[in-house]
Design a protein around this motif. Structure first.
Motif, PDB file in Angstrom:
ATOM      1  N   MET A   1      75.363 -14.299  71.921  1.00 40.09           N
ATOM      2  CA  MET A   1      74.417 -15.120  71.164  1.00 40.09           C
ATOM      3  C   MET A   1      74.668 -14.965  69.658  1.00 40.09           C
ATOM      4  N   ASN A   2      74.484 -16.050  68.925  1.00 40.66           N
ATOM      5  CA  ASN A   2      74.743 -16.046  67.479  1.00 40.66           C
ATOM      6  C   ASN A   2      73.521 -15.536  66.713  1.00 40.66           C
ATOM      7  N   ALA A   3      73.203 -14.252  66.912  1.00 39.64           N
ATOM      8  CA  ALA A   3      72.068 -13.642  66.208  1.00 39.64           C
ATOM      9  C   ALA A   3      72.340 -12.150  66.058  1.00 39.64           C
ATOM     10  N   ASP A   4      71.882 -11.575  64.968  1.00 37.21           N
ATOM     11  CA  ASP A   4      72.042 -10.152  64.723  1.00 37.21           C
ATOM     12  C   ASP A   4      70.684  -9.477  64.982  1.00 37.21           C
ATOM     13  N   LYS A  10      64.327  -6.804  61.178  1.00 35.45           N
ATOM     14  CA  LYS A  10      63.847  -6.701  59.786  1.00 35.45           C
ATOM     15  C   LYS A  10      62.667  -7.642  59.551  1.00 35.45           C
ATOM     16  N   PHE A  11      62.821  -8.894  59.986  1.00 32.77           N
ATOM     17  CA  PHE A  11      61.760  -9.879  59.759  1.00 32.77           C
ATOM     18  C   PHE A  11      60.568  -9.626  60.672  1.00 32.77           C
ATOM     19  N   SER A  12      60.864  -9.101  61.864  1.00 33.82           N
ATOM     20  CA  SER A  12      59.814  -8.828  62.831  1.00 33.82           C
ATOM     21  C   SER A  12      58.842  -7.766  62.310  1.00 33.82           C
ATOM     22  N   LEU A  34      58.889 -25.936  45.284  1.00 36.09           N
ATOM     23  CA  LEU A  34      60.108 -26.480  44.672  1.00 36.09           C
ATOM     24  C   LEU A  34      61.006 -27.123  45.721  1.00 36.09           C
ATOM     25  N   ARG A  35      61.234 -26.395  46.815  1.00 35.43           N
ATOM     26  CA  ARG A  35      62.148 -26.942  47.824  1.00 35.43           C
ATOM     27  C   ARG A  35      61.504 -28.106  48.565  1.00 35.43           C
ATOM     28  N   LEU A  36      60.177 -28.029  48.754  1.00 34.32           N
ATOM     29  CA  LEU A  36      59.473 -29.121  49.432  1.00 34.32           C
ATOM     30  C   LEU A  36      59.617 -30.425  48.645  1.00 34.32           C
ATOM     31  N   ILE A  53      64.924 -24.969  61.126  1.00 34.93           N
ATOM     32  CA  ILE A  53      65.704 -23.951  61.840  1.00 34.93           C
ATOM     33  C   ILE A  53      65.532 -22.599  61.141  1.00 34.93           C
ATOM     34  N   GLY A  54      65.130 -21.561  61.887  1.00 39.67           N
ATOM     35  CA  GLY A  54      64.869 -20.247  61.278  1.00 39.67           C
ATOM     36  C   GLY A  54      63.592 -20.325  60.461  1.00 39.67           C
ATOM     37  N   CYS A  55      62.544 -20.899  61.095  1.00 43.25           N
ATOM     38  CA  CYS A  55      61.300 -21.250  60.385  1.00 43.25           C
ATOM     39  C   CYS A  55      60.451 -20.036  60.013  1.00 43.25           C
ATOM     40  N   GLY A  56      60.701 -18.876  60.667  1.00 43.80           N
ATOM     41  CA  GLY A  56      59.889 -17.691  60.395  1.00 43.80           C
ATOM     42  C   GLY A  56      58.419 -17.982  60.645  1.00 43.80           C
ATOM     43  N   GLY A  57      57.567 -17.520  59.727  1.00 46.35           N
ATOM     44  CA  GLY A  57      56.122 -17.704  59.875  1.00 46.35           C
ATOM     45  C   GLY A  57      55.653 -19.120  59.595  1.00 46.35           C
ATOM     46  N   ILE A  74      61.823 -23.692  64.822  1.00 44.33           N
ATOM     47  CA  ILE A  74      62.427 -22.769  65.788  1.00 44.33           C
ATOM     48  C   ILE A  74      62.941 -21.521  65.087  1.00 44.33           C
ATOM     49  N   ASP A  75      62.920 -20.408  65.824  1.00 40.50           N
ATOM     50  CA  ASP A  75      63.344 -19.123  65.285  1.00 40.50           C
ATOM     51  C   ASP A  75      63.616 -18.228  66.495  1.00 40.50           C
ATOM     52  N   LEU A  76      64.327 -17.115  66.262  1.00 39.06           N
ATOM     53  CA  LEU A  76      64.503 -16.151  67.356  1.00 39.06           C
ATOM     54  C   LEU A  76      63.626 -14.922  67.144  1.00 39.06           C
ATOM     55  N   CYS A 118      67.170 -25.878  57.061  1.00 39.55           N
ATOM     56  CA  CYS A 118      67.609 -24.537  57.463  1.00 39.55           C
ATOM     57  C   CYS A 118      67.696 -23.705  56.181  1.00 39.55           C
ATOM     58  N   MET A 119      66.572 -23.063  55.851  1.00 37.69           N
ATOM     59  CA  MET A 119      66.436 -22.430  54.539  1.00 37.69           C
ATOM     60  C   MET A 119      66.444 -20.903  54.623  1.00 37.69           C
ATOM     61  N   GLU A 120      67.204 -20.285  53.772  1.00 36.54           N
ATOM     62  CA  GLU A 120      67.226 -18.811  53.655  1.00 36.54           C
ATOM     63  C   GLU A 120      67.515 -18.155  55.005  1.00 36.54           C
ATOM     64  N   MET A 121      68.361 -18.753  55.796  1.00 44.79           N
ATOM     65  CA  MET A 121      68.629 -18.252  57.144  1.00 44.79           C
ATOM     66  C   MET A 121      70.114 -18.022  57.410  1.00 44.79           C
ATOM     67  N   LEU A 122      70.972 -18.880  56.869  1.00 46.10           N
ATOM     68  CA  LEU A 122      72.410 -18.784  57.180  1.00 46.10           C
ATOM     69  C   LEU A 122      73.001 -17.422  56.810  1.00 46.10           C
ATOM     70  N   HIS A 124      71.778 -14.673  57.278  1.00 44.29           N
ATOM     71  CA  HIS A 124      71.321 -13.620  58.197  1.00 44.29           C
ATOM     72  C   HIS A 124      71.961 -13.733  59.578  1.00 44.29           C
ATOM     73  N   VAL A 125      72.886 -14.696  59.770  1.00 43.43           N
ATOM     74  CA  VAL A 125      73.455 -14.894  61.113  1.00 43.43           C
ATOM     75  C   VAL A 125      74.954 -14.554  61.140  1.00 43.43           C
ATOM     76  N   PRO A 126      75.453 -14.114  62.312  1.00 41.93           N
ATOM     77  CA  PRO A 126      76.870 -13.751  62.415  1.00 41.93           C
ATOM     78  C   PRO A 126      77.803 -14.937  62.200  1.00 41.93           C
TER      79      PRO A 126
HETATM   80  N1  SAH Z   1      63.245 -20.456  56.748  1.00 44.33           N
HETATM   81  C1  SAH Z   1      62.058 -19.685  56.452  1.00 44.33           C
HETATM   82  C2  SAH Z   1      62.222 -18.198  56.751  1.00 44.33           C
HETATM   83  C3  SAH Z   1      63.383 -17.510  56.087  1.00 44.33           C
HETATM   84  S1  SAH Z   1      63.503 -15.788  56.521  1.00 44.33           S
HETATM   85  C4  SAH Z   1      61.693 -19.914  55.005  1.00 44.33           C
HETATM   86  O1  SAH Z   1      62.598 -20.142  54.192  1.00 44.33           O
HETATM   87  O2  SAH Z   1      60.509 -19.858  54.654  1.00 44.33           O
HETATM   88  C5  SAH Z   1      64.849 -15.831  57.682  1.00 44.33           C
HETATM   89  C6  SAH Z   1      64.434 -16.245  59.072  1.00 44.33           C
HETATM   90  O3  SAH Z   1      65.615 -16.429  59.856  1.00 44.33           O
HETATM   91  C7  SAH Z   1      63.590 -15.206  59.827  1.00 44.33           C
HETATM   92  O4  SAH Z   1      62.439 -15.828  60.343  1.00 44.33           O
HETATM   93  C8  SAH Z   1      64.499 -14.743  60.963  1.00 44.33           C
HETATM   94  O5  SAH Z   1      63.794 -14.402  62.152  1.00 44.33           O
HETATM   95  C9  SAH Z   1      65.356 -15.972  61.163  1.00 44.33           C
HETATM   96  N2  SAH Z   1      66.625 -15.711  61.838  1.00 44.33           N
HETATM   97  C10 SAH Z   1      67.539 -14.760  61.579  1.00 44.33           C
HETATM   98  N3  SAH Z   1      68.578 -14.879  62.412  1.00 44.33           N
HETATM   99  C11 SAH Z   1      68.317 -15.947  63.215  1.00 44.33           C
HETATM  100  C12 SAH Z   1      69.009 -16.606  64.267  1.00 44.33           C
HETATM  101  N4  SAH Z   1      70.209 -16.174  64.634  1.00 44.33           N
HETATM  102  N5  SAH Z   1      68.439 -17.669  64.856  1.00 44.33           N
HETATM  103  C13 SAH Z   1      67.225 -18.109  64.435  1.00 44.33           C
HETATM  104  N6  SAH Z   1      66.529 -17.560  63.445  1.00 44.33           N
HETATM  105  C14 SAH Z   1      67.061 -16.484  62.844  1.00 44.33           C
END
Ligand code: SAH
Length: 231
Positions: A1-4, A10-12, A34-36, A53-57, A74-76, A118-122, A124-126
């Motif tokens: 799976m493409n997740a670390d 860390k986010f959990s 700003l981004r909105l 994608i990677g929506c977090g909270g 969506i998020d993991l 897909c913000m602030e997420m790339l 954090h992924v492998p």
């Molecule tokens: N996009 C949101 C949250 C950014 S924090 C915002 O900008 O407000 C990074 C998020 O990426 C965390 O919620 C984390 O759980 C998620 N994340 C990290 N690796 C992921 C993966 N492989 N697939 C889906 N989500 C992932």
């Protein structure tokens, strides 16, 4: 799976503080307007079908739903999604949250979305290129895809890691792993290889004296990119 798993953990660990604007997530709260606006100026959100994608909270997801979009997040991270769901109940802003990988969602719902974010997420992924491909599969022909991440160069290391985590303490130590930062040219390559067109870049800066974030044309540290799927 493409997740670390360590990244997800860390986010959990912080997830219960996601909607506390004075918490570790403060920077996300502060950059969100700003981004909105940047997204909404390029792809007016009212009435659009959007996936985050990677929506977090759900900071960005909810704000896009407030603008009248139908939003799926969506998020993991299981805890973050629970927090997102609870917040949505409290605020009355409906968002469909799902615990699913981007690649799997792309297989289930291809060509369905007017806008993919897909913000602030790339960073954090492998395999970020695979996430970009999934975003390209999710978006409709003619639709928009928006990414944000961190550039990789000595200045980005100094500002985003040393400055943000150690000096100004905007983020917990270890939030970002420099090796996973992505240059605009690398991200452009991923975007084009996925069959999307790069529309433009925007930089994001932070003034430590005024504590104000702003969008500008300096992509050397934090940056956003707009892409589009050809019709
Ligand atoms: N996009 C949101 C949250 C950014 S924090 C915002 O900008 O407000 C990074 C998020 O990426 C965390 O919620 C984390 O759980 C998620 N994340 C990290 N690796 C992921 C993966 N492989 N697939 C889906 N989500 C992932």
């Amino acid at each position: 799976m493409n997740a670390d798993p360590l990244e997800l953990q860390k986010f959990s660990e912080l997830a219960h503080r996601w909607w506390d604007p004075t918490s570790e997530f403060r920077p996300l709260h502060e950059i969100n307007p700003l981004r909105l606006e940047w997204i909404n100026a390029r792809a007016p959100l009212a009435g659009k079908n959007v996936i985050d994608i990677g929506c977090g909270g759900g900071i960005l997801s909810e704000s896009m739903a407030r603008r009248g979009a139908t939003v799926t997040g969506i998020d993991l991270g299981e805890k973050a999604l629970k927090v997102a769901d609870l917040h949505s109940l409290e605020s009355g802003v409906q968002v469909r949250y799902k615990l699913i990988a981007a690649e799997e969602m792309a297989a289930q719902e291809p060509d369905q979305y007017d806008v993919v974010t897909c913000m602030e997420m790339l960073e954090h992924v492998p395999d970020p290129a695979a996430i970009v491909r999934a975003c390209a599969a999710l978006v409709k022909p003619g639709g928009h895809v928006f990414f944000s991440t961190l550039n990789r160069n000595p200045k980005a290391y100094l500002f985003a890691v040393i400055g943000a985590e150690y000096v100004l303490r905007l983020l917990p130590k270890g939030t970002h792993d420099y090796d996973k930062f992505i240059t605009p040219s690398e991200l452009s390559q991923f975007i084009r290889s996925a069959g999307l067109e790069v529309q433009g870049f925007k930089g994001m800066g932070y003034n430590p004296l005024t504590k104000i974030y702003s969008l500008n044309d300096d992509t050397s540290v934090n940056y956003l990119v707009a892409a589009r799927r050809p019709l």
